[in-house]
Scaffold this active site. Structure first.
Site, mmCIF file in Angstrom:
data_model
loop_
_atom_site.group_PDB
_atom_site.id
_atom_site.type_symbol
_atom_site.label_atom_id
_atom_site.label_comp_id
_atom_site.label_asym_id
_atom_site.label_seq_id
_atom_site.Cartn_x
_atom_site.Cartn_y
_atom_site.Cartn_z
ATOM 1 N N ASP A 146 -10.825 -24.699 -31.977
ATOM 2 C CA ASP A 146 -11.213 -23.886 -30.828
ATOM 3 C C ASP A 146 -9.974 -23.628 -29.985
ATOM 4 O OD1 ASP A 146 -14.367 -23.922 -30.770
ATOM 5 O OD2 ASP A 146 -13.765 -25.979 -31.210
ATOM 6 N N ARG A 154 -6.710 -26.285 -27.921
ATOM 7 C CA ARG A 154 -6.313 -27.521 -28.617
ATOM 8 C C ARG A 154 -4.805 -27.620 -28.775
ATOM 9 N NH1 ARG A 154 -11.234 -28.634 -27.178
ATOM 10 N NH2 ARG A 154 -12.874 -27.908 -28.569
ATOM 11 N N ARG A 215 -14.725 -19.263 -19.446
ATOM 12 C CA ARG A 215 -14.496 -19.009 -20.866
ATOM 13 C C ARG A 215 -14.913 -17.585 -21.229
ATOM 14 N NH1 ARG A 215 -17.710 -23.560 -23.852
ATOM 15 N NH2 ARG A 215 -16.690 -22.661 -25.700
ATOM 16 N N LYS A 245 -18.377 -15.749 -30.385
ATOM 17 C CA LYS A 245 -19.389 -16.754 -30.051
ATOM 18 C C LYS A 245 -19.853 -16.551 -28.613
ATOM 19 C CE LYS A 245 -15.919 -20.266 -28.829
ATOM 20 N NZ LYS A 245 -15.269 -21.534 -29.228
ATOM 21 N N HIS A 246 -21.085 -17.000 -28.281
ATOM 22 C CA HIS A 246 -22.054 -17.793 -29.007
ATOM 23 C C HIS A 246 -23.316 -16.931 -29.111
ATOM 24 C CE1 HIS A 246 -19.373 -20.536 -26.780
ATOM 25 N NE2 HIS A 246 -19.520 -21.376 -27.794
ATOM 26 N N HIS A 258 -24.333 -28.635 -24.895
ATOM 27 C CA HIS A 258 -23.821 -29.896 -25.429
ATOM 28 C C HIS A 258 -24.773 -31.046 -25.094
ATOM 29 C CE1 HIS A 258 -20.091 -27.495 -25.401
ATOM 30 N NE2 HIS A 258 -19.706 -28.297 -26.376
ATOM 31 N N ASP A 331 -22.796 -23.349 -34.241
ATOM 32 C CA ASP A 331 -22.048 -24.186 -33.318
ATOM 33 C C ASP A 331 -22.202 -25.622 -33.811
ATOM 34 O OD1 ASP A 331 -20.530 -25.015 -31.179
ATOM 35 O OD2 ASP A 331 -21.736 -23.994 -29.659
#
Length: 592
Positions: A146, A154, A215, A245-246, A258, A331
């Site tokens: 990601d 990352r 985001r 996404k998403h 999450h 996901d």
């Protein structure tokens, strides 16, 4: 003499035979031949390969999983891998045991270190590809991560860190969006990553959204569509698999998938007008992959199942109505939003709904054997499995992985170059949005004594030190994420000595303790300047501050740009990509 010549000929033919690529020995056409990757030749090549793959190998290709470790055979993670994943002790065992189609890199699994060790990740990627290509059926891996830019990134410093999607929305520049994706794609490929779970195509229309927020590019579906298409093109021009996404849109929820199961209450008209528009644009632009959302959308499926497990949404809407022919990726199946069915069934149900790739199941062993059992029992047909494996092989072929799955170790010189870092700084400068500036309290003056405070997540220390380095008189005080009464009193006392107070807030519109800090500082009578370091909605909680700026992210690149605006080195030009309800509309933004 004849015998000698015959022996020489046999030796030469044997050497030629042994030098042939694996795909030729297996009877497959040459995937490097120009012009063949479309049409009947390509289809024949993939069908030929499918005939040579066992059921166990096909099931493995459907999975992208995480594994702990800095190297392919790292022995230091045996316990944690076995306890969390039950997939094997290291990458080598996972690849050999489950024939996985790909892996996903995280910082917390030590695949990508912080700060970045590009040589380590480059070697890891090449090592796991070598393992995959040494199997009975050599199929290169998807190496995914990601790397959205901004708060979800990352690969970090000394790589190039960008301010993020909503910051791009504030610039209104699709050129900047494309440049960001091109640089992120280049740097990811330099460490061996070939699939990025970006761009985010969600339209953030809910200020209370706890998981998307900055985001997202914007609340405006047209702006999100334009930015998404720009990034899809730039990623895929770098031969990076892009993933919107998403789906079908995570922008209007107050629940983080999450940790829970969000419900999107939009009607069909609203869904098509807002949520689905960027995904349709991405499909029309030829995107390789789309990631599902763990959200319930009653207007699309009244069963109560999240989109990831919904056949009406994944097959009926995405495949059939929208005509998407690429990869459908779930996901992470380890998220709470997906756990509405037992762990041994979640992968099976997602696949039956229409997913091709089953991402990051919480237990690889359980998920793999659950899928294998469903295939052997006939619950999942061979035809359906072949359809997904075909798409997986097609994507790997299209992006050149069969031709060469490896990345030269010298490629890491492309990471964090001067040009890349300068581009990130330029975008960050253009993104900072000055929303309010009563009595021209900004820019600050050298005659001002500046007190900077706020939660440590808002980086007041860093900001104060940057201001001080420019020759200003500045001092700071950091509080906790939710300032205590003692910390608020200390900040108020220290503010008495200042001419102007700068408060760096971090999602303060949902944090009453941060609101108490700002309101207490307002009572001092000092000019109070608030810089929202993450979501731009904080002003809703204290509309009477003297000045207000939005940075859309907490990365150092954004804090440095904030300092340049505060000190007048850079004249702000960002425009709000969202509405601050009851206060400022979409497009608001001042300059000096």
């Amino acid at each position: 003499m004849k015998i000698k010549r015959l022996f020489s000929l046999v030796v030469i033919m044997s050497l030629l035979f042994l030098s042939l690529p694996l795909y030729t020995l297996a009877g497959w056409k040459d995937p490097t031949r120009p012009g063949w990757k479309d049409g009947e030749a390509k289809r024949g090549w993939i069908q030929s390969k499918l005939q040579h793959i066992t059921l166990e190998e096909k099931i493995g290709q459907l999975f992208i999983v995480h594994v702990y470790g800095k190297t392919p055979t790292d022995p230091n993670y045996e316990t944690i891998n076995l306890n969390s994943n039950r997939g094997g002790k290291n990458f080598k065992e996972v690849i050999e045991k489950y024939h996985v189609g790909g892996v996903i890199y995280f910082n917390w699994t030590d695949n990508v270190l912080t700060p970045l060790d590009a040589a380590q990740t480059n070697a890891l990627s090449n090592g796991i590809q070598k393992i995959a290509m040494d199997q009975r059926m050599p199929i290169p891996l998807f190496v995914s991560t990601d790397q959205e830019g901004g708060i979800v990134q990352r690969l970090v410093s000394p790589g190039t860190v960008f301010p993020g999607n909503m910051a791009l929305g504030a610039t209104r520049s699709t050129d900047y969006a494309a440049k960001t994706a091109a640089i992120l794609g280049t740097e990811l490929k330099s460490i061996g990553v070939n699939m990025n779970f970006a761009p985010v195509a969600d339209v953030n229309v809910n200020p209370a959204n706890p998981v998307i927020g900055v985001r997202s590019f914007s609340e405006d579906p047209s702006l999100v569509s334009d930015m998404t298409v720009a990034q899809v093109g730039a990623y895929q021009n770098e031969n990076m698999i892009a993933t919107a996404k998403h789906f079908p849109g995570h922008g209007d929820t107050a629940t983080d998938s999450h940790y829970g199961l969000p419900i999107i209450t939009h009607d069909l008209e609203t869904l098509h007008k807002i949520d689905l528009k960027p995904f349709k644009a991405a499909i029309d632009s030829g995107i390789d992959a789309i990631m599902t959302a763990h959200i319930v959308v009653p207007a699309l499926d009244d069963s109560g199942l999240p989109a990831t497990l919904s056949k009406p949404i994944l097959t009926g809407l995405l495949r059939e109505e929208l005509g998407f022919k690429g990869l459908i990726i779930t996901d992470s199946l380890g998220m709470s939003g997906a756990n509405v069915v037992p762990p041994e069934r979640v992968a099976v149900e997602a696949f039956k709904a229409g997913a091709d790739i089953l991402l990051n199941p919480p237990n690889v062993e359980v998920a793999y054997y659950g899928m294998l059992e469903a295939a052997k029992s006939g619950e999942i047909s061979k035809k359906r499995i072949d359809e997904s494996v075909y798409r997986i092989l097609e994507a790997k072929l299209k992006r050149g992985l069969f031709e060469n799955p490896y990345t030269d170790e010298s490629a890491i010189s492309n990471i964090g170059t001067a040009d890349h870092l300068a581009a990130a700084d330029e975008i960050a400068n253009k993104s900072i949005t000055l929303v309010k500036n009563e009595n021209s309290v900004l820019p600050i003056k050298h005659s001002d004594k500046i007190f900077v405070t706020g939660p440590s997540t808002g980086k007041p220390e860093m900001l104060s030190n940057l201001i001080k380095a420019k020759g200003f008189d500045s001092y700071f005080y950091s509080t906790g994420a939710s300032p205590t009464a003692v910390q608020i009193n200390s900040a108020v006392l220290q503010a008495q000595q200042a001419d102007k107070v700068i408060v760096t807030t971090y999602t303060a519109n949902t944090n009453t303790a941060q609101q108490d800090l700002v309101n207490a500082l307002l009572k001092t009578g000092k000019p109070v300047i608030v810089a929202a370091i993450r979501n731009p909605y904080d002003l809703m909680a204290f509309p009477h501050v003297n000045a207000y700026l939005a940075t859309y992210g907490d990365r150092d690149v954004s804090v440095k740009a904030l300092e340049r605006v505060l000190t007048g080195e850079f004249n702000p030009s960002g425009k709000l990509p969202v509405t601050i309800p009851s206060l400022y509309g979409f497009g608001a933004g001042l300059s000096y």
